[in-house]
Design a protein around this motif. Structure first.
Motif, short mmCIF file in Angstrom:
data_model
loop_
_atom_site.label_atom_id
_atom_site.label_comp_id
_atom_site.label_asym_id
_atom_site.label_seq_id
_atom_site.Cartn_x
_atom_site.Cartn_y
_atom_site.Cartn_z
N GLY A 180 -18.35 -14.10 25.31
CA GLY A 180 -18.94 -13.88 23.99
C GLY A 180 -19.90 -12.72 23.91
N SER A 181 -20.71 -12.73 22.88
CA SER A 181 -21.58 -11.60 22.54
C SER A 181 -22.65 -11.35 23.59
N ALA A 182 -23.07 -12.39 24.31
CA ALA A 182 -24.10 -12.19 25.34
C ALA A 182 -23.60 -11.20 26.39
N PHE A 183 -22.36 -11.41 26.83
CA PHE A 183 -21.78 -10.51 27.83
C PHE A 183 -21.63 -9.09 27.26
N ALA A 184 -21.08 -8.98 26.06
CA ALA A 184 -20.84 -7.66 25.46
C ALA A 184 -22.15 -6.90 25.26
N GLY A 185 -23.17 -7.60 24.76
CA GLY A 185 -24.44 -6.94 24.50
C GLY A 185 -25.11 -6.44 25.76
N LYS A 186 -25.07 -7.25 26.81
CA LYS A 186 -25.69 -6.83 28.07
C LYS A 186 -24.92 -5.68 28.71
N THR A 187 -23.59 -5.69 28.55
CA THR A 187 -22.80 -4.58 29.09
C THR A 187 -23.19 -3.28 28.41
N LEU A 188 -23.33 -3.30 27.09
CA LEU A 188 -23.74 -2.09 26.37
C LEU A 188 -25.14 -1.63 26.79
N ALA A 189 -25.98 -2.56 27.20
CA ALA A 189 -27.34 -2.20 27.62
C ALA A 189 -27.33 -1.33 28.86
N THR A 190 -26.25 -1.38 29.65
CA THR A 190 -26.19 -0.53 30.85
C THR A 190 -26.05 0.95 30.48
N LEU A 191 -25.77 1.25 29.22
CA LEU A 191 -25.64 2.64 28.79
C LEU A 191 -27.00 3.28 28.50
N LEU A 192 -28.05 2.48 28.41
CA LEU A 192 -29.38 3.03 28.11
C LEU A 192 -29.83 3.97 29.22
N PRO A 193 -30.34 5.16 28.86
CA PRO A 193 -30.69 6.17 29.86
C PRO A 193 -32.03 5.88 30.54
N PHE A 194 -32.21 4.68 31.06
CA PHE A 194 -33.44 4.30 31.74
C PHE A 194 -33.03 3.56 33.03
N PRO A 195 -33.01 4.28 34.18
CA PRO A 195 -32.43 3.74 35.40
C PRO A 195 -32.89 2.34 35.79
N PRO A 196 -34.21 2.02 35.80
CA PRO A 196 -34.59 0.66 36.20
C PRO A 196 -33.94 -0.43 35.35
N MET A 197 -33.86 -0.17 34.02
CA MET A 197 -33.23 -1.15 33.15
C MET A 197 -31.73 -1.23 33.41
N GLN A 198 -31.10 -0.06 33.60
CA GLN A 198 -29.66 -0.04 33.86
C GLN A 198 -29.32 -0.88 35.09
N ILE A 199 -30.05 -0.68 36.18
CA ILE A 199 -29.75 -1.39 37.43
C ILE A 199 -29.98 -2.88 37.24
N ALA A 200 -31.14 -3.24 36.69
CA ALA A 200 -31.47 -4.66 36.52
C ALA A 200 -30.43 -5.38 35.67
N GLY B 111 -27.26 -4.34 34.97
CA GLY B 111 -25.95 -4.32 35.62
C GLY B 111 -25.83 -5.34 36.73
N VAL B 112 -26.86 -5.43 37.57
CA VAL B 112 -26.85 -6.36 38.71
C VAL B 112 -26.86 -7.80 38.23
N SER B 113 -27.80 -8.13 37.33
CA SER B 113 -27.92 -9.52 36.89
C SER B 113 -26.70 -9.96 36.08
N LEU B 114 -26.15 -9.04 35.27
CA LEU B 114 -24.97 -9.36 34.48
C LEU B 114 -23.78 -9.69 35.39
N THR B 115 -23.53 -8.85 36.38
CA THR B 115 -22.37 -9.04 37.26
C THR B 115 -22.52 -10.32 38.08
N TYR B 116 -23.71 -10.57 38.60
CA TYR B 116 -23.92 -11.80 39.37
C TYR B 116 -23.66 -13.03 38.49
N ALA B 117 -24.13 -12.98 37.24
CA ALA B 117 -23.95 -14.11 36.32
C ALA B 117 -22.47 -14.31 35.98
N VAL B 118 -21.73 -13.23 35.83
CA VAL B 118 -20.29 -13.35 35.58
C VAL B 118 -19.62 -14.06 36.74
#
Length: 579
Positions: free
Chosen positions: A71-91, A93-100
């Motif tokens: 659902g939307s939780a996954f889609a929204g967090k995936t789009l958040a990895t596009l934000l040009p702020f490395p610490p947020m991108q890593i956090a 991406g890592v937490s999203l993939t582990y949760a999947v």
């Protein structure tokens, strides 16, 4: 192992997979040019691997359908990895993939239910937990190792709606290699038609085509394309060594039947293996000594009668030391007795993915250390009997095939590309081209393109000697258009004249400068000036051709072409001065 122990081991492997994929996600989000689809591909491979631990073979589309169902939780967090702020991108991406991964575990554990409410709850809970400790996941030792091909094109179709029929895509890929070869075969006709349209073209057609197509190496390529033949292999190895799987892995298609209960072939025979109506392999399977019955010698004599192989393979499971000594001696005896010791040999240590510790990935240090030790042992035995193989290659032929036997669900092949290169470098061209191995096709395409550019450069030199100022520019430009069009054609591109002019203009100001120098050279006198002008015309044309090969065949970026043009032109001018 008791049932409880098996459950504990499976959970341990799943946890390792989730952490590996999460760490990999942290690398992906910061790697320029990879993109969000690589992140999705990473998650799909993780889901498919988790499924296999539960005995479930699911396709990429089914795994993608699972992601969509989050659902939307996954889609929204995936789009958040596009934000040009490395610490947020890593956090993220890592937490999203582990949760999947944890959600996939819960889904398979529950029997893959259609109702996803409880699975989404697991996803949210795991994501929040991972978000707090995401830094702990980024240190996984295999984070630089992809779980699969991250550049693969993910088909954005939900589960249950896969493309039909799947044969359409498979057939397209299957025929692509042959189409490239047929392009070369049609080149003479294509070039003759284009050159004949040039001013003075009718006078140049015969000599130009003779120069290109009478070259011994070009003739060899053309003959191999017209009369390809199957690759002939002698296999030495016991039943269950993975020979049929290896054939399928080499071809990238399910060609040889693989049996789980009684693997391999059961008697010394010659097998013809087809892809549709095209004969790809002729294989003699000699069997191992321990498999042989009383008629083994007669079987072998019959199978090898009149058979001249291109290459011999030993197939010996990497983790089984029981018979490798005997099998090596058997291979050496067959090679010396039947083929005068003249056939190239590759020693294949099969089933490398099952080497201890079997639960760890191929990249793990412990597994690689065990593989290296086994390889050294086989190398020592080979030296002791005077056998010098091309290579001793640990390989994995593990591929999960979909039910249609055409699509690959999971590709676990290891060192198969290296084996293909060994074959390409050590067998005749007609056999390698029948398999349409990329290395040999590239060789054929590039060889013909090189000869063609040299012929065009020579013709340009003759045109450039023309003492009338600017009279040759139309002819020379037309010749260069033909040359670039033909090189692009060999590279699989159809260009019109405007496309060629755009390519040439992209090389910068070097071409107008060359034309100016040529006209200046003519002022020096009708003899010396014309010779210099001819050299400049030949060097400029040669440099354009080399740039076209770099771009249309070798895949170099446009930004590199100016430097390639300059280097090629300078080399050609220096060579003309030395003559």
């Amino acid at each position: 192992m008791t049932k409880d122990e098996q459950t504990i081991e499976r959970e341990r492997q799943i946890e390792n997979l989730c952490r590996w994929a999460a760490a990999r996600a942290g690398v992906i989000v910061l790697t320029p040019g990879i993109g969000t689809m690589a992140l999705v591909a990473n998650e799909i491979y993780m889901i498919m691997r988790i499924g296999r631990l539960y005995g479930k073979q699911i396709s990429q589309s089914a795994a993608l359908g699972f992601l969509v169902s989050l659902g939307s939780a996954f889609a929204g967090k995936t789009l958040a990895t596009l934000l040009p702020f490395p610490p947020m991108q890593i956090a993220v991406g890592v937490s999203l993939t582990y949760a999947v991964g944890k959600a996939a575990q819960a889904w398979f554990e529950a029997g893959m239910p259609k109702q996803m409410g409880s699975v989404r709850s697991v996803f949210e809970r795991a994501r929040k937990e991972a978000k707090v400790q995401w830094k702990n996941f980024t240190s996984h030792p295999d984070k630089e190792v992809p779980l699969g091909d991250e550049a693969v094109e993910i088909r954005l179709l939900p589960a249950g709606n896969e493309k039909s029929p799947p044969e359409a895509d498979a057939g397209l890929n299957r025929n692509k290699g042959r189409e490239r070869l047929e392009t070369i075969a049609r080149l003479r006709e294509n070039v003759a038609r284009q050159i004949a349209r040039l001013p003075m073209g009718s006078e140049m057609v015969g000599p130009a085509l003779d120069y290109i197509f009478n070259d011994p190496q070009v003739r060899q390529v053309m003959e191999a394309i017209k009369n390809p033949r199957p690759l002939r292999i002698v296999f030495v190895g016991r039943t269950g060594a993975g020979k049929s799987s290896l054939i399928n892995a080499l071809a990238g298609k399910y060609l040889a039947e693989v049996s789980d209960s009684v693997p391999g072939q059961q008697q010394a025979e010659k097998h013809s293996i087809y892809d549709g109506d095209r004969l790809l392999f002729e294989v003699v399977d000699t069997r191992g000594i321990a498999d042989a019955g009383p008629d083994a010698g007669a079987d072998l004599e019959l199978a090898l009668r009149g058979f001249r192989p291109d290459i011999m393979f030993l197939a010996s499971p990497l983790g089984d030391r029981s018979y490798v000594d005997e099998d090596l001696k058997n291979l050496n005896t067959i090679r010396n007795r039947y083929f005068d010791g003249a056939i190239p040999v590759v020693l294949l240590l099969t089933k490398a993915d099952q080497m201890n510790p079997h639960q760890e990935p191929m990249s793990s240090e412990r597994k690689q250390a065990n593989i290296s030790a086994a390889r050294d042992r086989v190398s020592g035995i080979a030296r002791s009997i005077g056998l010098e193989p091309l290579d001793i290659l640990p390989v994995s032929s593990y591929v999960d095939w979909a039910e249609n036997r055409q699509d690959i669900v999971f590709d676990g092949r290891h060192n198969i590309e290296k084996l293909q290169k060994l074959i390409v470098d050590n067998v005749s061209l007609d056999a390698a081209l029948q398999l349409a191995f990329e290395g040999r096709m590239q060789y054929a395409v590039r060889l013909v393109a090189d000869r063609f550019v040299q012929a065009c450069a020579a013709m340009a030199g003759s045109i450039g000697v023309n003492p009338l100022p600017l009279a040759d520019i139309t002819v020379l430009t037309s010749l260069q258009v033909v040359m670039v069009t033909s090189v692009a054609y060999l590279g699989g591109r159809e260009l019109d004249e405007e496309g060629v002019k755009e390519f040439i203009s992209g090389l910068g100001l070097h071409i107008p400068l060359a034309l100016g120098l040529r006209e200046l050279a003519r002022v020096l006198g009708p003899v010396f000036g014309s010779a210099v002008s001819g050299s400049i015309a030949a060097a400029g044309t040669y440099a354009i051709g080399v740039s076209a090969i770099a771009y249309y065949i070798d895949g170099k970026p446009r930004s590199a072409l100016s430097g390639i043009f300059n280097a090629a032109r300078e080399w050609a001018l220096n060579r003309s001065r030395q003559k």
